[in-house]
Design a protein around this motif. Structure first.
Motif, PDB file in Angstrom:
ATOM      1  N   ILE A  47      35.813  29.464  49.581  1.00  0.00           N
ATOM      2  CA  ILE A  47      36.757  30.165  48.705  1.00  0.00           C
ATOM      3  C   ILE A  47      37.201  29.148  47.664  1.00  0.00           C
ATOM      4  O   ILE A  47      37.806  28.134  47.994  1.00  0.00           O
ATOM      5  CB  ILE A  47      37.959  30.708  49.492  1.00  0.00           C
ATOM      6  N   TYR A  48      36.878  29.419  46.409  1.00  0.00           N
ATOM      7  CA  TYR A  48      37.065  28.442  45.330  1.00  0.00           C
ATOM      8  C   TYR A  48      38.095  28.997  44.352  1.00  0.00           C
ATOM      9  O   TYR A  48      37.850  29.999  43.673  1.00  0.00           O
ATOM     10  CB  TYR A  48      35.720  28.212  44.631  1.00  0.00           C
ATOM     11  N   ILE A  49      39.264  28.363  44.290  1.00  0.00           N
ATOM     12  CA  ILE A  49      40.367  28.823  43.440  1.00  0.00           C
ATOM     13  C   ILE A  49      40.395  27.968  42.179  1.00  0.00           C
ATOM     14  O   ILE A  49      40.469  26.739  42.261  1.00  0.00           O
ATOM     15  CB  ILE A  49      41.705  28.711  44.188  1.00  0.00           C
ATOM     16  N   SER A  50      40.342  28.590  41.004  1.00  0.00           N
ATOM     17  CA  SER A  50      40.294  27.808  39.766  1.00  0.00           C
ATOM     18  C   SER A  50      40.809  28.623  38.587  1.00  0.00           C
ATOM     19  O   SER A  50      40.638  29.846  38.541  1.00  0.00           O
ATOM     20  CB  SER A  50      38.861  27.349  39.486  1.00  0.00           C
ATOM     21  N   HIS A  51      41.439  27.927  37.640  1.00  0.00           N
ATOM     22  CA  HIS A  51      41.798  28.526  36.360  1.00  0.00           C
ATOM     23  C   HIS A  51      40.717  28.254  35.312  1.00  0.00           C
ATOM     24  O   HIS A  51      40.811  28.765  34.191  1.00  0.00           O
ATOM     25  CB  HIS A  51      43.126  27.938  35.844  1.00  0.00           C
ATOM     26  N   ARG A  52      39.738  27.440  35.649  1.00  0.00           N
ATOM     27  CA  ARG A  52      38.727  27.035  34.669  1.00  0.00           C
ATOM     28  C   ARG A  52      37.599  28.065  34.639  1.00  0.00           C
ATOM     29  O   ARG A  52      36.717  28.081  35.502  1.00  0.00           O
ATOM     30  CB  ARG A  52      38.186  25.648  35.003  1.00  0.00           C
ATOM     31  N   MET A  53      37.638  28.908  33.617  1.00  0.00           N
ATOM     32  CA  MET A  53      36.698  30.021  33.551  1.00  0.00           C
ATOM     33  C   MET A  53      35.249  29.561  33.515  1.00  0.00           C
ATOM     34  O   MET A  53      34.371  30.206  34.081  1.00  0.00           O
ATOM     35  CB  MET A  53      37.005  30.865  32.306  1.00  0.00           C
ATOM     36  N   GLN A  54      34.999  28.425  32.855  1.00  0.00           N
ATOM     37  CA  GLN A  54      33.619  27.980  32.695  1.00  0.00           C
ATOM     38  C   GLN A  54      32.985  27.543  34.011  1.00  0.00           C
ATOM     39  O   GLN A  54      31.756  27.429  34.108  1.00  0.00           O
ATOM     40  CB  GLN A  54      33.542  26.839  31.662  1.00  0.00           C
ATOM     41  N   GLU A  55      33.797  27.303  35.033  1.00  0.00           N
ATOM     42  CA  GLU A  55      33.257  26.870  36.317  1.00  0.00           C
ATOM     43  C   GLU A  55      32.715  28.023  37.144  1.00  0.00           C
ATOM     44  O   GLU A  55      31.811  27.836  37.965  1.00  0.00           O
ATOM     45  CB  GLU A  55      34.338  26.145  37.126  1.00  0.00           C
ATOM     46  N   LEU A  56      33.258  29.215  36.944  1.00  0.00           N
ATOM     47  CA  LEU A  56      32.924  30.331  37.824  1.00  0.00           C
ATOM     48  C   LEU A  56      31.434  30.683  37.825  1.00  0.00           C
ATOM     49  O   LEU A  56      30.838  30.828  38.895  1.00  0.00           O
ATOM     50  CB  LEU A  56      33.770  31.552  37.454  1.00  0.00           C
ATOM     51  N   PRO A  57      30.777  30.837  36.651  1.00  0.00           N
ATOM     52  CA  PRO A  57      29.349  31.176  36.696  1.00  0.00           C
ATOM     53  C   PRO A  57      28.499  30.081  37.346  1.00  0.00           C
ATOM     54  O   PRO A  57      27.413  30.368  37.857  1.00  0.00           O
ATOM     55  CB  PRO A  57      28.985  31.344  35.212  1.00  0.00           C
ATOM     56  N   GLN A  58      28.981  28.833  37.322  1.00  0.00           N
ATOM     57  CA  GLN A  58      28.196  27.739  37.877  1.00  0.00           C
ATOM     58  C   GLN A  58      28.232  27.703  39.397  1.00  0.00           C
ATOM     59  O   GLN A  58      27.298  27.200  40.024  1.00  0.00           O
ATOM     60  CB  GLN A  58      28.714  26.398  37.350  1.00  0.00           C
ATOM     61  N   ILE A  59      29.309  28.224  39.997  1.00  0.00           N
ATOM     62  CA  ILE A  59      29.515  27.982  41.414  1.00  0.00           C
ATOM     63  C   ILE A  59      29.727  29.251  42.239  1.00  0.00           C
ATOM     64  O   ILE A  59      29.565  29.233  43.461  1.00  0.00           O
ATOM     65  CB  ILE A  59      30.712  27.012  41.603  1.00  0.00           C
ATOM     66  N   ALA A  60      30.086  30.373  41.603  1.00  0.00           N
ATOM     67  CA  ALA A  60      30.496  31.562  42.362  1.00  0.00           C
ATOM     68  C   ALA A  60      29.464  32.680  42.276  1.00  0.00           C
ATOM     69  O   ALA A  60      28.795  32.854  41.252  1.00  0.00           O
ATOM     70  CB  ALA A  60      31.844  32.062  41.857  1.00  0.00           C
ATOM     71  N   GLN A  61      29.353  33.421  43.376  1.00  0.00           N
ATOM     72  CA  GLN A  61      28.558  34.651  43.376  1.00  0.00           C
ATOM     73  C   GLN A  61      29.447  35.890  43.244  1.00  0.00           C
ATOM     74  O   GLN A  61      29.045  36.894  42.680  1.00  0.00           O
ATOM     75  CB  GLN A  61      27.737  34.758  44.677  1.00  0.00           C
ATOM     76  N   GLN A  62      30.658  35.805  43.790  1.00  0.00           N
ATOM     77  CA  GLN A  62      31.633  36.884  43.714  1.00  0.00           C
ATOM     78  C   GLN A  62      32.928  36.331  43.137  1.00  0.00           C
ATOM     79  O   GLN A  62      33.240  35.150  43.335  1.00  0.00           O
ATOM     80  CB  GLN A  62      31.928  37.451  45.110  1.00  0.00           C
ATOM     81  N   VAL A  63      33.673  37.149  42.432  1.00  0.00           N
ATOM     82  CA  VAL A  63      34.968  36.718  41.910  1.00  0.00           C
ATOM     83  C   VAL A  63      36.009  37.785  42.229  1.00  0.00           C
ATOM     84  O   VAL A  63      35.765  38.983  42.069  1.00  0.00           O
ATOM     85  CB  VAL A  63      34.915  36.439  40.381  1.00  0.00           C
ATOM     86  N   THR A  64      37.144  37.342  42.734  1.00  0.00           N
ATOM     87  CA  THR A  64      38.301  38.202  42.984  1.00  0.00           C
ATOM     88  C   THR A  64      39.431  37.734  42.069  1.00  0.00           C
ATOM     89  O   THR A  64      39.759  36.553  42.041  1.00  0.00           O
ATOM     90  CB  THR A  64      38.755  38.119  44.453  1.00  0.00           C
ATOM     91  N   VAL A  65      39.998  38.657  41.324  1.00  0.00           N
ATOM     92  CA  VAL A  65      41.057  38.330  40.370  1.00  0.00           C
ATOM     93  C   VAL A  65      42.397  38.766  40.958  1.00  0.00           C
ATOM     94  O   VAL A  65      42.557  39.907  41.391  1.00  0.00           O
ATOM     95  CB  VAL A  65      40.821  39.036  39.022  1.00  0.00           C
ATOM     96  N   LEU A  66      43.359  37.838  40.976  1.00  0.00           N
ATOM     97  CA  LEU A  66      44.716  38.142  41.431  1.00  0.00           C
ATOM     98  C   LEU A  66      45.656  38.201  40.233  1.00  0.00           C
ATOM     99  O   LEU A  66      45.555  37.385  39.325  1.00  0.00           O
ATOM    100  CB  LEU A  66      45.209  37.075  42.408  1.00  0.00           C
TER     101      LEU A  66
END
Length: 352
Positions: A47-66
């Motif tokens: 579970i990877y929590i980040s504000h850095r949008m550019q990191e998400l496509p590099q590391i995540a397969q799914q994204v949950t927005v709170l």
């Protein structure tokens, strides 16, 4: 990196990482991503929590927005993009590539000439009334050190500073504040706010003398001033007596900004003003910076985020190895040419 190594050393099935790249350079981020990819398997996950949008496509397969403590949406990373994720985060569409409206700068408010420290090498620049001057550069380029030299937190061996046309000698941040220069540190919790004190005290602190009559502090006046900024900056807090440690990062940052607004400084230096805060709070701070510039303040924004520098700055000063290598108008600036000057791959240009 030691904390990350410790977490990876456990025989864990699920690893939760909260802003793990906040203090890492690009090479260290790549090392971390490589470790994460090796950790993930059919029986383990992250579970990877980040504000850095550019990191998400590099590391995540799914994204949950709170948003506001609730699930605002789940998406497969392959089926979404930055714009949709940001819209889910803030509940509305934001123009993420927006640039500031052109500004007609006024008189020079702050003039820095040949400031030199063990890291800085004859740094000179002018900041104008009604202008946001951004500072870009790689880690270690000297941006924070320049800000600290201006406010007297670090001594300069050579150089001079003029404020509203008058030569000034600044020996401490307190003196800088008295002269009308406010500085919001990049280290919010250590140097930006007093996390163990309440909202009211934090906002009033640089202007405390205005609330003292003899030996008595006028707490009612302090509270009214704090409540005014809680309302105008939309600081989410149950009351002005709430300890700052209990606020979100974005609201802590707003408290740090509010104290300098109350002080009514002519020059405001914001070092990494949106680090670790969500997209919605960022947009509110960007709007506030534009309002302050429109009021005639000279605003200096130091940021490691190149899109942010381009988003808010009328001009961008680029630093590399303790020097200003270029000052570029926003309409001529791109991430590519800023990076070229930041890495020293092109020659310096006259700061004027």
């Amino acid at each position: 990196m030691v904390e990350i190594a410790k977490a990876l050393s456990y025989d864990a099935r699920v690893l939760i990482m909260d802003e793990p790249t906040a203090a890492l350079n690009d090479a260290e981020v790549e090392t971390l991503f490589s470790l994460i990819r090796r950790f993930v398997s059919p029986t383990t996950g992250v579970i990877y929590i980040s504000h850095r949008m550019q990191e998400l496509p590099q590391i995540a397969q799914q994204v949950t927005v709170l948003r506001d403590g609730a699930n605002a949406g789940d998406r497969a990373m392959a089926d979404t993009d930055d714009r949709e994720i940001i819209s889910l985060m803030v509940g509305r569409t934001i123009a993420v590539e927006q640039r500031p409206q052109p500004a007609v700068p006024g008189d020079v408010v702050l003039s820095v000439n040949d400031v030199t420290t063990p890291l800085l090498k004859s740094v000179s620049f002018d900041a104008h009334k009604g202008e946001i001057l951004g500072f870009a550069g790689l880690m270690g380029a000297g941006r924070t050190e320049l800000a600290r030299a201006i406010i007297g937190a670090d001594p300069a061996s050579v150089g001079s500073i003029r404020l509203n046309g008058k030569s000034v000698k600044i020996s401490s941040p307190a003196q800088a504040a008295r002269l009308g220069i406010g500085y919001l540190s990049e280290d919010r919790k250590k140097l930006g706010v007093l996390v163990d004190r309440d909202v009211r005290e934090n906002i009033a602190l640089p202007s405390l003398a205005n609330f003292i009559r003899g030996l008595v502090v006028n707490t009612a006046a302090m509270d009214k001033a704090a409540r005014d900024y809680v309302i105008s900056l939309r600081i989410k807090t149950p009351s002005t007596t709430q300890e700052v440690r209990n606020l979100s990062g974005g609201n802590q940052q707003k408290v740090g900004i509010a104290k300098w607004l109350l002080r009514d400084c002519d020059v405001l230096i914001f070092d990494e003003p949106t680090r670790g805060i969500d997209v919605g709070a960022k947009e509110e701070i960007y709007g506030l910076l534009n309002q302050l510039a429109a009021q005639g303040k000279a605003i200096i924004v130091i940021s490691s985020d190149l899109p942010e520098v381009l988003r808010v700055s009328h001009r961008v000063a680029v630093m590399s190895e303790g020097r200003i290598t270029a000052v570029i108008r926003n309409d001529e600036a791109t991430q590519e040419n800023l990076m070229e000057y930041a890495t020293g791959t092109v020659g310096s240009v006259d700061y004027k």
